[in-house]
Design a protein around this motif. Structure first.
Motif, PDB file in Angstrom:
ATOM      1  N   LEU A  89       0.822  -1.205   0.000  1.00 24.33           N
ATOM      2  CA  LEU A  89       0.000   0.000   0.000  1.00 24.33           C
ATOM      3  C   LEU A  89       0.858   1.257   0.000  1.00 24.33           C
ATOM      4  O   LEU A  89       0.520   2.245  -0.658  1.00 24.33           O
ATOM      5  CB  LEU A  89      -0.944   0.004   1.204  1.00 24.33           C
ATOM      6  CG  LEU A  89      -2.101  -0.982   1.139  1.00 24.33           C
ATOM      7  CD1 LEU A  89      -2.904  -0.956   2.437  1.00 24.33           C
ATOM      8  CD2 LEU A  89      -2.999  -0.688  -0.048  1.00 24.33           C
ATOM      9  N   TRP A  93       0.569   4.095  -2.760  1.00 25.63           N
ATOM     10  CA  TRP A  93       0.277   5.475  -2.387  1.00 25.63           C
ATOM     11  C   TRP A  93       1.414   6.408  -2.760  1.00 25.63           C
ATOM     12  O   TRP A  93       1.178   7.573  -3.090  1.00 25.63           O
ATOM     13  CB  TRP A  93      -0.023   5.567  -0.901  1.00 25.63           C
ATOM     14  CG  TRP A  93      -1.326   4.940  -0.511  1.00 25.63           C
ATOM     15  CD1 TRP A  93      -2.412   4.742  -1.324  1.00 25.63           C
ATOM     16  CD2 TRP A  93      -1.678   4.418   0.752  1.00 25.63           C
ATOM     17  NE1 TRP A  93      -3.412   4.125  -0.631  1.00 25.63           N
ATOM     18  CE2 TRP A  93      -3.002   3.910   0.658  1.00 25.63           C
ATOM     19  CE3 TRP A  93      -1.025   4.315   1.965  1.00 25.63           C
ATOM     20  CZ2 TRP A  93      -3.663   3.340   1.713  1.00 25.63           C
ATOM     21  CZ3 TRP A  93      -1.691   3.735   3.029  1.00 25.63           C
ATOM     22  CH2 TRP A  93      -2.991   3.254   2.894  1.00 25.63           C
ATOM     23  N   TYR A 151       1.443  -8.028  -4.935  1.00 23.73           N
ATOM     24  CA  TYR A 151       0.743  -7.975  -3.656  1.00 23.73           C
ATOM     25  C   TYR A 151      -0.294  -9.096  -3.548  1.00 23.73           C
ATOM     26  O   TYR A 151      -0.358  -9.807  -2.540  1.00 23.73           O
ATOM     27  CB  TYR A 151       0.073  -6.612  -3.508  1.00 23.73           C
ATOM     28  CG  TYR A 151      -0.883  -6.497  -2.360  1.00 23.73           C
ATOM     29  CD1 TYR A 151      -0.435  -6.507  -1.047  1.00 23.73           C
ATOM     30  CD2 TYR A 151      -2.248  -6.359  -2.578  1.00 23.73           C
ATOM     31  CE1 TYR A 151      -1.314  -6.393   0.008  1.00 23.73           C
ATOM     32  CE2 TYR A 151      -3.133  -6.241  -1.528  1.00 23.73           C
ATOM     33  CZ  TYR A 151      -2.666  -6.254  -0.241  1.00 23.73           C
ATOM     34  OH  TYR A 151      -3.531  -6.145   0.800  1.00 23.73           O
TER      35      TYR A 151
END
Length: 162
Positions: A89, A93, A151
């Motif tokens: 994440l 981001w 992921y």
């Protein structure tokens, strides 16, 4: 910050421009991005630490494990899915750091401060080369899809082990 650094003997940072060179300016922007991510990471890791079974820690200590052994063989494996999620994440981001770079450089990031998002914007709306700007944005999306695929693969692998 410059005044604080200048109190160190032999250091004169008064009037120092942190954005005079690319590496220093990017370091400042990087610190800003990390500073913004710290609360989420800390709260998530703190929540993960509450899920570590105390019985496992106690059993490891009874088996002779020290603090490092308990962390390495008990705590870290329990936190691994959370760490994988946080890392992925964070990468996703961090691909969206457009506002930080754009605002800190006054709306016109110099070439040494460009990241993919600002470069795409620059090509599309400053130079009016919409094709190149959209191509850069598409490459960015493809890179993010690669990160998401990694992921998902890791999360599925972790789910199979448990």
């Amino acid at each position: 910050f410059n005044a604080l650094l200048s109190k160190v003997p032999g250091v004169d940072m008064i009037g120092h421009n942190w954005f005079a060179s690319g590496p220093e300016g990017l370091a400042v922007i990087m610190l800003l991005v990390v500073w913004g991510a710290v609360p989420f990471v800390v709260i998530t890791l703190s929540a993960g630490l509450t899920q570590v079974p105390k019985e496992l820690e106690e059993a490891a200590r009874l088996d002779g494990a020290g603090s490092w052994g308990v962390f390495r063989y008990v705590t870290l494996p329990v936190l691994k899915p959370i760490i994988v999620m946080l890392t992925t994440l964070s990468v996703i981001w961090d691909m969206g750091v457009f506002p930080q770079v754009f605002v800190m450089r006054g709306g016109h990031p110099e070439p040494e401060f460009q990241v993919l998002n600002t470069y795409s914007y620059d090509r599309a709306f400053v130079v009016n080369d919409y094709a190149q700007g959209s191509a850069i944005a598409l490459i960015t999306v493809l890179l993010l899809l690669g990160v998401v695929a990694v992921y998902m693969r890791q999360m599925l692998k972790i789910g199979e082990v448990e």
